[in-house]
Every structure is written in structure tokens, then in C-alpha cells.
Design a protein around this motif. Sequence first.
Motif, PDB file in Angstrom:
ATOM      1  N   HIS A 194       6.850  13.554  -2.584  1.00 19.54           N
ATOM      2  CA  HIS A 194       6.130  13.070  -1.409  1.00 19.54           C
ATOM      3  C   HIS A 194       5.412  11.793  -1.817  1.00 19.54           C
ATOM      4  N   PHE A 195       5.390  10.831  -0.898  1.00 21.46           N
ATOM      5  CA  PHE A 195       4.719   9.559  -1.147  1.00 21.46           C
ATOM      6  C   PHE A 195       3.659   9.354  -0.086  1.00 21.46           C
ATOM      7  N   TYR A 196       2.504   8.904  -0.545  1.00 24.20           N
ATOM      8  CA  TYR A 196       1.350   8.669   0.300  1.00 24.20           C
ATOM      9  C   TYR A 196       1.097   7.176   0.345  1.00 24.20           C
ATOM     10  N   ASP A 197       0.958   6.606   1.517  1.00 20.97           N
ATOM     11  CA  ASP A 197       0.784   5.170   1.701  1.00 20.97           C
ATOM     12  C   ASP A 197      -0.634   4.751   1.301  1.00 20.97           C
ATOM     13  N   GLN A 198      -0.849   4.717  -0.012  1.00 22.03           N
ATOM     14  CA  GLN A 198      -2.142   4.297  -0.568  1.00 22.03           C
ATOM     15  C   GLN A 198      -1.906   3.880  -2.007  1.00 22.03           C
ATOM     16  N   PRO A 199      -2.502   2.760  -2.433  1.00 25.37           N
ATOM     17  CA  PRO A 199      -2.329   2.347  -3.830  1.00 25.37           C
ATOM     18  C   PRO A 199      -2.883   3.392  -4.792  1.00 25.37           C
ATOM     19  N   PRO A 200      -2.276   3.498  -5.972  1.00 27.06           N
ATOM     20  CA  PRO A 200      -2.828   4.400  -6.989  1.00 27.06           C
ATOM     21  C   PRO A 200      -4.257   3.988  -7.336  1.00 27.06           C
TER      22      PRO A 200
END
Length: 134
Positions: A51-57
Motif C-alpha cells: 500500500h502506498f500513502y500519498d505523503q513524503p517519508p
Amino acid sequence: MNRLHHAHLFASDLDASVAWYCTMLGGEVAYDGEFGGARNVFMRIGSGRLHFYDQPPRGDTRDVTSAVHHLGYQSDDLVGLVAHMRGQGAEFRSDIREFGSWRYIMCGAPDGVLLELFQADLADLPPELAEYFG
């Protein structure tokens, strides 16, 4: 039923990350939309899920600052996978390392994620390892 279902990764450029995992590892997007208040992309890669979350690490991705060392990706044709990925511009830390019935190579993915790409010859492994990786 209880089971580990997925790993969830931050993405500084969500579209670029999704494209990388699709191109390099054959990922397939199962969902791309609003989930939990932000854009999320849920992807199948073989029998696994990311899963990918639209937020920089958070923090500097060049520093190992979390408890996660790498994600493991199992292949039946490691040589072919590496050749495909090199053809797409992937960079590796070394050549494939051979250990008899086990071989692996490490590859950087977007946002500082480290991948271990590996292949195991199940017939040559001890039964408990063959069952685990089979």
C-alpha cells in the motif's frame, strides 16, 4: 483469521512510485483513491501486497532511521528479473550473490526503500525452509 496482509509505504511522488513497482516488479493496482483521508494506492505484487500513502517519508531517506531494513521479493527467475530491471534503469548495489540453493541481490526503490530480490531452490533447502519459502 489473523495474518500479515501488507506493508504500507510513504511516497513522495505517488505516481512515480506506483509506476516503478509496476514496471520493475509487475505490480498491479487494485485500488487508487481516497482512503482514510488521503490518496492511497493498493497494489498486488505476485501474492503479496503493498500500500502506498500519498505523503513524503518522514526524515532523510538516505539515513536508516526506522526498524525496517528491507522488503523481500521472491522470484523464480532472478537472473531474468535483474536483466529486466537493469533494462529499465534500476541500479543494484552488487551483482547477484550466490549461496548454493539461495541467491539474492539488493536494489534501491523510490523513497529510499531497500529491496532484497531473491530466489531459493526449494528442493535443495532443509524441509522447514522449503515449506516456508514454497
